[in-house]
Write an enzyme that holds these catalytic residues in place. Sequence first.
Site, mmCIF file in Angstrom:
data_model
loop_
_atom_site.group_PDB
_atom_site.id
_atom_site.type_symbol
_atom_site.label_atom_id
_atom_site.label_comp_id
_atom_site.label_asym_id
_atom_site.label_seq_id
_atom_site.Cartn_x
_atom_site.Cartn_y
_atom_site.Cartn_z
ATOM 1 N N CYS A 24 -2.055 9.178 2.532
ATOM 2 C CA CYS A 24 -1.725 8.608 1.225
ATOM 3 C C CYS A 24 -2.734 9.065 0.189
ATOM 4 O O CYS A 24 -2.398 9.249 -0.971
ATOM 5 C CB CYS A 24 -1.696 7.093 1.306
ATOM 6 S SG CYS A 24 -3.175 6.394 2.017
ATOM 7 N N GLU A 76 0.894 -1.169 0.000
ATOM 8 C CA GLU A 76 0.000 0.000 0.000
ATOM 9 C C GLU A 76 0.922 1.206 0.000
ATOM 10 O O GLU A 76 1.531 1.523 1.022
ATOM 11 C CB GLU A 76 -0.878 0.012 1.261
ATOM 12 C CG GLU A 76 -1.689 -1.245 1.493
ATOM 13 C CD GLU A 76 -2.978 -1.281 0.685
ATOM 14 O OE1 GLU A 76 -3.356 -0.259 0.096
ATOM 15 O OE2 GLU A 76 -3.596 -2.355 0.625
HETATM 16 P P1 NAD Z 1 8.677 4.485 4.550
HETATM 17 O O1 NAD Z 1 8.710 3.685 3.300
HETATM 18 O O2 NAD Z 1 9.777 5.434 4.813
HETATM 19 O O3 NAD Z 1 8.596 3.534 5.819
HETATM 20 C C1 NAD Z 1 7.556 2.584 5.992
HETATM 21 C C2 NAD Z 1 8.030 1.466 6.893
HETATM 22 O O4 NAD Z 1 9.047 0.738 6.223
HETATM 23 C C3 NAD Z 1 8.628 1.936 8.211
HETATM 24 O O5 NAD Z 1 8.185 1.085 9.240
HETATM 25 C C4 NAD Z 1 10.120 1.805 7.974
HETATM 26 O O6 NAD Z 1 10.865 1.629 9.143
HETATM 27 C C5 NAD Z 1 10.159 0.562 7.108
HETATM 28 N N1 NAD Z 1 11.368 0.391 6.299
HETATM 29 C C6 NAD Z 1 12.183 1.336 5.788
HETATM 30 N N2 NAD Z 1 13.198 0.762 5.103
HETATM 31 C C7 NAD Z 1 13.020 -0.572 5.175
HETATM 32 C C8 NAD Z 1 13.726 -1.701 4.672
HETATM 33 N N3 NAD Z 1 14.847 -1.585 3.958
HETATM 34 N N4 NAD Z 1 13.237 -2.925 4.933
HETATM 35 C C9 NAD Z 1 12.106 -3.094 5.639
HETATM 36 N N5 NAD Z 1 11.407 -2.071 6.161
HETATM 37 C C10 NAD Z 1 11.857 -0.823 5.925
HETATM 38 O O7 NAD Z 1 7.267 5.250 4.519
HETATM 39 P P2 NAD Z 1 6.648 6.239 5.623
HETATM 40 O O8 NAD Z 1 7.363 7.527 5.601
HETATM 41 O O9 NAD Z 1 6.482 5.549 6.924
HETATM 42 O O10 NAD Z 1 5.192 6.445 5.054
HETATM 43 C C11 NAD Z 1 4.873 7.434 4.123
HETATM 44 C C12 NAD Z 1 4.495 6.816 2.803
HETATM 45 O O11 NAD Z 1 3.492 5.813 3.010
HETATM 46 C C13 NAD Z 1 3.863 7.798 1.846
HETATM 47 O O12 NAD Z 1 4.376 7.570 0.549
HETATM 48 C C14 NAD Z 1 2.387 7.453 1.902
HETATM 49 O O13 NAD Z 1 1.661 7.841 0.762
HETATM 50 C C15 NAD Z 1 2.418 5.982 2.095
HETATM 51 N N6 NAD Z 1 1.171 5.462 2.668
HETATM 52 C C16 NAD Z 1 0.346 4.713 1.881
HETATM 53 C C17 NAD Z 1 -0.850 4.236 2.385
HETATM 54 C C18 NAD Z 1 -1.797 3.412 1.545
HETATM 55 O O14 NAD Z 1 -2.705 2.816 2.107
HETATM 56 N N7 NAD Z 1 -1.639 3.365 0.233
HETATM 57 C C19 NAD Z 1 -1.218 4.538 3.706
HETATM 58 C C20 NAD Z 1 -0.337 5.302 4.481
HETATM 59 C C21 NAD Z 1 0.850 5.767 3.953
#
Ligand code: NAD
Length: 454
Positions: free
Chosen positions: A261, A226
């Site tokens: 998002c 997502e």
């Molecule tokens: P992010 O990708 O920076 O982090 C998300 C998660 O991934 C965190 O828990 C982080 O610690 C983890 N992570 C980071 N690197 C990793 C790796 N190498 N391996 C495994 N896990 C890792 O995103 P964010 O800043 O937390 O969230 C913002 C983004 O999420 C925006 O782009 C937003 O649009 C999206 N989002 C989408 C939805 C949806 O339902 N489509 C909902 C909420 C947020």
Amino acid sequence: MKVINPATEEVISVLTSDTAATVASKVEALRAGQKAWQNLGVKQRLDIIEKFGELVLKNKADLAQVLTSETGKPITQSLNEINGSLGRIQHLKTNAEKWLAQEIITPDDATRELIAYEPLGVIANISAWNFPYNVGYNVFLYALVAGNAVLYKPSEYASLTGLKFKSLLQEAGVPENVFEVVIGTGAVGQLLLEADLDGYFFTGSYQTGVHIAKTVAHKLVPVQLELGGKDPLYVMDDVADIRQAAINAAEGAFYNNGQSCCAVERIYVQEGIYEDFVKHFTEEVKSYLLGDPIEDRTFIGPLTRPQQLAVISDQIADAVAKGAQLVLGGERLSRKGYYMSPAVLTGVNHSMELMKEESFGPVIGIQKVSSDEEATSLMQDMSYGLTAAVFSANEDRAKKVLDQMNVGTVYWNCCDRVSPNVPWSGRKNSGLGATLSYMGIRAFTQPKAYHWRG
Ligand code: NAD
């Protein structure tokens, strides 16, 4: 790992990050606990999840404080999220038994054919910080009800809330070896990718999502993503009330400081009503109370992550350098905390990053269009495909535009909205797979076909 309050920049907690060894022992424990949880049956699991919902409701004032302190989300919006997300539990209560039941496809044939929906096993839920209740529940509650054990990795910006989930689930009756939390940054998330897990359910950015999908590809287990969006809203010139359309559009763009998002990230307005719309829109945004997120009346608090301030400032500078007008906001506040006043830009076009890259913050570009065809083409000019919205008095006209959108969700006269009744899914760079609706529970199962003769 330090937890920082984005409103004050103070360290409010220091947590111990997980290591390869603790992740391995948690996975082992979950593996041992999963079968008994599966054998408990759907009804008993639902009763426990319902109890969890009651505990959340009972503790909501405290939980909202925690969420606001670690994300900077205005307290009223924290409470809204906590209350609103309980609808998912009701949705599960009403439907889960039916959707997980064995289906008899050919009851009268000599060989009866059936489908059973078995849990995947032990799954990873790697989550985001912007709506930890909504996006967390979409995965871990549905996965638990389907009979899985869950290794939940909250975002490093919502870890205190993640730990609350664990303690309340346990208090409700979820065994310790069925739901576990892993604390840490992306490097700790990486450890989950190397662990022996039966599915990866991720909410976050496109970049991390692609990395996860590539890294676990060889395991051939389900992967759901997502991801982000750059969601367009088109306001047609036949809207019944331009001011109301502007108020609704502004809320879609700036709720949770634009950190949704499915926030409205681009607005197209038909030329006949453009000036009026911009006037009402900026008036509305000016009326937003910006300040301490702990105050009831605050609508705009600090951003959650300091690094996003630079992303937004750069998008504004790029747009202005290419000819856009900054009508309002876009300034850092001279106080502690990651504050920026909500920014409105006009005279924008698709040569600007503001109209092409996810902003995920308090900024919006409003572009003038002359026809539905021009709006349709601009709305589709995007690598993301999460949602698209049209405001219009004419359903047929709106539907004609929305039917052409390659996105998971379309909105007529509403926006920035998620419901458990219908699937939540992104296309193109917005993701893979669906949560919510019957698809959202089946996502945590694997079918077994029975050919039954006798
Ligand atoms: P992010 O990708 O920076 O982090 C998300 C998660 O991934 C965190 O828990 C982080 O610690 C983890 N992570 C980071 N690197 C990793 C790796 N190498 N391996 C495994 N896990 C890792 O995103 P964010 O800043 O937390 O969230 C913002 C983004 O999420 C925006 O782009 C937003 O649009 C999206 N989002 C989408 C939805 C949806 O339902 N489509 C909902 C909420 C947020």
